[in-house]
Design an enzyme around this catalytic site. Structure first.
Site, PDB file in Angstrom:
ATOM      1  CG  ASN A  28      10.603   6.300  -0.466  1.00  0.00           C
ATOM      2  OD1 ASN A  28       9.907   6.568   0.512  1.00  0.00           O
ATOM      3  ND2 ASN A  28      11.670   5.542  -0.368  1.00  0.00           N
ATOM      4  CD  GLU A  31       2.346  -3.982  -0.334  1.00  0.00           C
ATOM      5  OE1 GLU A  31       1.191  -4.110  -0.773  1.00  0.00           O
ATOM      6  OE2 GLU A  31       3.318  -4.559  -0.831  1.00  0.00           O
ATOM      7  CG  HIS A  33       3.564   4.390  -4.221  1.00  0.00           C
ATOM      8  ND1 HIS A  33       4.490   4.529  -3.217  1.00  0.00           N
ATOM      9  CD2 HIS A  33       3.175   5.640  -4.560  1.00  0.00           C
ATOM     10  CE1 HIS A  33       4.655   5.815  -2.955  1.00  0.00           C
ATOM     11  NE2 HIS A  33       3.879   6.521  -3.745  1.00  0.00           N
ATOM     12  N   GLY A 144      -4.593   7.847  -5.607  1.00  0.00           N
ATOM     13  CA  GLY A 144      -4.990   7.419  -4.271  1.00  0.00           C
ATOM     14  C   GLY A 144      -5.886   8.428  -3.574  1.00  0.00           C
ATOM     15  CG  LEU A 181       1.423   2.161   4.071  1.00  0.00           C
ATOM     16  CD1 LEU A 181       1.738   1.020   3.095  1.00  0.00           C
ATOM     17  CD2 LEU A 181       2.257   2.013   5.335  1.00  0.00           C
ATOM     18  CB  SER A 182       3.069   8.920   3.658  1.00  0.00           C
ATOM     19  OG  SER A 182       3.802  10.047   3.211  1.00  0.00           O
ATOM     20  CB  SER A 183       7.387   8.803   0.234  1.00  0.00           C
ATOM     21  OG  SER A 183       6.825   7.994  -0.790  1.00  0.00           O
TER      22      SER A 183
HETATM   23  P1  AMP Z   1       3.210  10.071  -4.467  1.00  0.00           P
HETATM   24  O1  AMP Z   1       4.348   9.199  -4.852  1.00  0.00           O
HETATM   25  O2  AMP Z   1       3.193  10.444  -3.019  1.00  0.00           O
HETATM   26  O3  AMP Z   1       3.039  11.243  -5.393  1.00  0.00           O
HETATM   27  O4  AMP Z   1       1.894   9.188  -4.646  1.00  0.00           O
HETATM   28  C1  AMP Z   1       1.609   8.582  -5.887  1.00  0.00           C
HETATM   29  C2  AMP Z   1       0.211   8.027  -5.831  1.00  0.00           C
HETATM   30  O5  AMP Z   1       0.108   7.078  -4.779  1.00  0.00           O
HETATM   31  C3  AMP Z   1      -0.861   9.094  -5.544  1.00  0.00           C
HETATM   32  O6  AMP Z   1      -2.001   8.849  -6.353  1.00  0.00           O
HETATM   33  C4  AMP Z   1      -1.147   8.882  -4.082  1.00  0.00           C
HETATM   34  O7  AMP Z   1      -2.446   9.298  -3.719  1.00  0.00           O
HETATM   35  C5  AMP Z   1      -1.000   7.386  -3.955  1.00  0.00           C
HETATM   36  N1  AMP Z   1      -0.750   6.993  -2.576  1.00  0.00           N
HETATM   37  C6  AMP Z   1       0.158   7.508  -1.727  1.00  0.00           C
HETATM   38  N2  AMP Z   1       0.070   6.912  -0.506  1.00  0.00           N
HETATM   39  C7  AMP Z   1      -0.933   6.004  -0.599  1.00  0.00           C
HETATM   40  C8  AMP Z   1      -1.525   5.069   0.314  1.00  0.00           C
HETATM   41  N3  AMP Z   1      -1.102   4.960   1.572  1.00  0.00           N
HETATM   42  N4  AMP Z   1      -2.541   4.289  -0.128  1.00  0.00           N
HETATM   43  C9  AMP Z   1      -2.981   4.400  -1.408  1.00  0.00           C
HETATM   44  N5  AMP Z   1      -2.459   5.250  -2.316  1.00  0.00           N
HETATM   45  C10 AMP Z   1      -1.452   6.048  -1.917  1.00  0.00           C
END
Ligand code: AMP
Length: 283
Positions: A28, A31, A33, A144, A181-183
């Protein structure tokens, strides 16, 4: 871009590559990611991304089943970023047997903050990250700072197991109104989405309050934390924590350390309706 789900096939494709950089995700993609992919490109070649929604890190009442899965859109985004391999294993590929060997991070880091409210979360994260590292064998991996505690725990894991991988931190990417930003932002209703940036505004306020203290001491920090929790609750949030901690180990600080100029970070997790958001800000 090669899309690979099988571990052996991944190894075959990466044979002889000793500068690979790796970005693990749960998909998902947004930006945030993609900024990690760009950073990965600066630190190694080829860039390998993974998408795997890791059951081990979800609690029984958490959103494993409803976690957004948008594989085709994710593939299109990664293609545009010039990612060389997308490793997208199924659960059967990554966990052909029940994963009984697990990585248990130390209590003082794994059971505080996120770990207190999501028991077993970091055990699930460390286990999958170690396994993904073993599959990809990257030279560097990018994580991140949005997940501040996770970044620290992975760094410590890499250090204590002498893993031959450099962990690179990436800054948090935010929407224009400041929301990280977050899924999980996709779960927010329109009204909740309008309220959500209040979390980052509060972090900024807390930082100003700390910076404006005549003298930093534990009592003053505790008062600031308590007021911030009350402020969020008043706006209709259910805060899990707002904590001002030492950057070095995320432990509560001491007057002695404060006097010595210990760098601090504010970490928060709070629910808005059914959606749990996290964020942090270094001081
Ligand atoms: P996730 O898919 O939520 O497991 O995140 C995968 C990677 O993306 C992790 O290293 C998170 O810390 C990073 N990440 C998630 N949201 C952000 C963001 N808004 N800015 C930078 N990195 C992010």
């Amino acid at each position: 871009m090669k899309i690979i789900s099988d571990i052996q096939e991944l190894r075959d494709h990466l044979r002889g590559q000793n500068r690979a950089s790796f970005v693990p995700t749960m998909g998902n993609l947004h930006e945030g990611h993609l900024s990690l992919m760009r950073l990965a490109r600066q630190h190694g070649d080829p860039v390998v991304a993974s998408i795997f929604v890791n059951r081990l890190q979800f609690g029984p009442n958490e959103d494993f089943d409803s976690y957004p899965r948008t594989m085709q859109a994710d593939i299109d985004k990664l293609e545009k970023e010039g990612v060389y391999i997308l490793f997208a294993p199924t659960e059967r590929d990554l966990y052909p047997q029940p994963q009984e060997y697990r990585v248990d991070p130390p209590q003082q880091l794994g059971d505080i903050l996120e770990g207190e409210f999501r028991p077993g979360f970091f055990k699930g994260v460390c286990t999958v990250v170690l396994k993904l590292f073993s599959c990809v064998q990257p030279k560097v991996a990018v994580f991140g700072k949005k997940d501040y505690q996770q970044l620290m725990i992975i760094r410590q894991m890499a250090k204590q197991f002498a893993l031959p991988v450099d962990i690179i931190p990436a800054e948090t990417i935010r929407a224009e109104d400041g929301l990280a930003l977050s899924s999980r932002n996709g779960y927010l209703s329109t009204a909740e989405r309008a309220e959500a940036p209040a979390l980052q505004r509060l972090l900024n306020e807390v930082r100003s309050q700390v910076l404006n203290l005549n003298e930093r001491n534990v009592e003053a920090l505790t008062t600031i934390e308590k007021n911030a929790v009350a402020q969020l609750a008043k706006r209709g949030w259910s805060p899990d924590y707002i904590a001002i901690r030492q950057q070095s180990d995320l432990a509560p600080t001491s007057n002695e350390n404060l006097q010595a100029g210990e760098p601090l970070v504010i970490l928060t997790a709070a629910k808005l309706g059914k959606t749990r958001l996290i964020d942090n800000l270094e001081i």
